[in-house]
Design an enzyme around this catalytic site. Structure first.
Site, PDB file in Angstrom:
ATOM      1  N   SER A  50       0.861  -1.188   0.000  1.00 21.25           N
ATOM      2  CA  SER A  50       0.000   0.000   0.000  1.00 21.25           C
ATOM      3  C   SER A  50       0.898   1.239   0.000  1.00 21.25           C
ATOM      4  O   SER A  50       2.114   1.128   0.216  1.00 21.25           O
ATOM      5  CB  SER A  50      -0.877   0.002   1.249  1.00 21.25           C
ATOM      6  N   ASP A  82      -0.901  -0.936  -4.010  1.00 21.33           N
ATOM      7  CA  ASP A  82      -2.302  -1.206  -3.653  1.00 21.33           C
ATOM      8  C   ASP A  82      -2.996   0.067  -3.159  1.00 21.33           C
ATOM      9  O   ASP A  82      -2.413   0.832  -2.375  1.00 21.33           O
ATOM     10  CB  ASP A  82      -2.293  -2.275  -2.541  1.00 21.33           C
ATOM     11  N   ASP A 104      -6.883   4.323  -6.809  1.00 20.56           N
ATOM     12  CA  ASP A 104      -8.146   4.221  -6.071  1.00 20.56           C
ATOM     13  C   ASP A 104      -8.851   5.578  -6.063  1.00 20.56           C
ATOM     14  O   ASP A 104      -8.650   6.405  -5.185  1.00 20.56           O
ATOM     15  CB  ASP A 104      -7.885   3.738  -4.641  1.00 20.56           C
ATOM     16  N   HIS A 208     -11.636  -7.531  -3.360  1.00 19.40           N
ATOM     17  CA  HIS A 208     -10.866  -6.969  -2.241  1.00 19.40           C
ATOM     18  C   HIS A 208     -11.440  -7.491  -0.935  1.00 19.40           C
ATOM     19  O   HIS A 208     -12.582  -7.942  -0.884  1.00 19.40           O
ATOM     20  CB  HIS A 208     -10.932  -5.436  -2.278  1.00 19.40           C
ATOM     21  N   THR A 233      -5.192  -8.589   5.770  1.00 17.45           N
ATOM     22  CA  THR A 233      -5.293  -8.627   7.227  1.00 17.45           C
ATOM     23  C   THR A 233      -4.874  -9.979   7.822  1.00 17.45           C
ATOM     24  O   THR A 233      -4.216 -10.036   8.863  1.00 17.45           O
ATOM     25  CB  THR A 233      -6.747  -8.291   7.641  1.00 17.45           C
TER      26      THR A 233
HETATM   27  O1  G3H Z   1      -6.316  -4.365  -0.975  1.00 16.27           O
HETATM   28  C1  G3H Z   1      -6.150  -5.181  -0.071  1.00 16.27           C
HETATM   29  C2  G3H Z   1      -7.147  -6.155   0.269  1.00 16.27           C
HETATM   30  O2  G3H Z   1      -8.379  -5.824  -0.191  1.00 16.27           O
HETATM   31  C3  G3H Z   1      -6.999  -6.796   1.602  1.00 16.27           C
HETATM   32  O3  G3H Z   1      -8.199  -6.953   2.332  1.00 16.27           O
HETATM   33  O4  G3H Z   1      -7.144  -6.999   4.569  1.00 16.27           O
HETATM   34  O5  G3H Z   1      -9.529  -7.613   4.275  1.00 16.27           O
HETATM   35  O6  G3H Z   1      -7.758  -9.126   3.437  1.00 16.27           O
HETATM   36  P1  G3H Z   1      -8.147  -7.725   3.736  1.00 16.27           P
HETATM   37 ZN    ZN Z   2      -8.384  -3.638  -0.949  1.00 17.10          ZN
END
Ligand code: G3H
Ligand code: ZN
Length: 285
Positions: A50, A82, A104, A208, A233
């Site tokens: 990110s 990201d 984004d 996502h 996550t």
């Molecule tokens: O862009 C990253 C993802 O959408 C990660 O989502 O943290 O819920 O797995 P998450």
């Molecule tokens: Zn995401």
């Protein structure tokens, strides 16, 4: 191996009904763990940083780490920025060597989102860098971007064809019920909405918020034609959980960082391997 783009990975995945796994990393250990898991599954993989992760690691350091990983990798590796909202930063990342970026502009209204995402896609084309954009708003919190669940807007399928056509993007993130971060209640995906979107475009579609969605639901999306699944996550939790456990277990006199961090790589790799197998990507490298 050189870094690959989403164009190298996603059209084939869509055709062959598997999804490429895209995993967030925040430093060296989890980046290496992701590639280890992909190699164990013999699957191509997307390493995602990110904007916040790049700022934490350093932009050129992020590129250096992943190019180093890709050099000896037996599986194709894509380095993807990201959820980036700062357009100057995206351009800098492209110039620094990212092989893919996500612009984004999902918080903008439709016409502005098209204009801004197209500008990034036009820029990226000169650098052989692929572009993902988002239409609709995936709920929850991703790094520094917060979307309250109640205001999260699902993607309107009829908005998709013109959006894809005019922006010239390589992949599209859509909102149909997934949320970033851990779920507060059972996730409910709107499969009919995803189906309608998939019928209206050939552009590879991205899910996502992969953490916490039952694997059977993700597999249903992949069978329908979903081509990329993002997971973040769950890896963060594995990283910190493993480290916490080791801090409690290792003797007080242990001070070698490698004793603490090697198992972190293994924990990340195990999750990535399991996900890639579940996404049908194993053996597709
Ligand atoms: O862009 C990253 C993802 O959408 C990660 O989502 O943290 O819920 O797995 P998450
Ligand atoms: Zn995401």
């Amino acid at each position: 191996m050189e870094l690959v783009t989403l164009r190298d990975l996603l059209p084939r995945a869509k055709r062959e009904h598997y999804a490429v796994g895209a995993f967030n990393f925040n430093g060296y250990e989890d980046a290496v763990g992701i590639q280890m898991g992909a190699e164990q599954a013999a699957a191509p993989v997307i390493l995602m940083a990110s904007q916040g992760a790049c700022q934490y690691i350093g932009l050129y350091e992020t590129v250096g780490i992943v190019k180093g990983i890709a050099k000896h990798s037996k599986v194709p590796v894509c380095l993807h920025l990201d959820h980036a909202t700062d357009y100057d930063f995206i351009k800098e990342a492209i110039k620094a060597g990212f092989s893919s970026v996500m612009v984004d502009a999902s918080a903008r209204e439709y016409e502005t989102n098209i204009r801004e995402s197209k500008a990034i896609a036009d820029f990226a084309r000169n650098y052989n860098c692929s572009v993902e954009a988002e239409l609709g708003k995936v709920g929850g919190k991703e790094d520094n971007i917060v979307v309250e669940d109640r205001t999260a807007a699902f993607t309107v399928p009829s908005d998709v064809p013109r959006y894809v056509e005019e922006t010239g993007i390589d992949a599209l993130a859509v909102a149909f019920g997934s949320v970033h971060g851990f779920y507060k209640s059972e996730p409910k995906l709107d499969f009919d909405r995803l189906d309608a979107i998939l019928k209206l475009t050939d552009c590879p579609i991205v899910l996502h918020g992969g953490t916490g969605i039952p694997i059977a639901d993700i597999q249903k999306c992949i069978d329908m034609g979903l081509a990329k699944v993002n997971v973040g996550t769950e890896l963060k939790a594995a990283f910190s959980g493993t480290l916490r456990k080791l801090c409690a277990e290792l003797p007080a006199g242990e001070f070698d960082p490698r004793k603490f961090l090697k198992p972190v790589k293994g924990a990340v790799a195990a999750i990535v391997k399991e996900k890639l197998e579940a996404f049908g990507a194993a053996g597709k490298a």
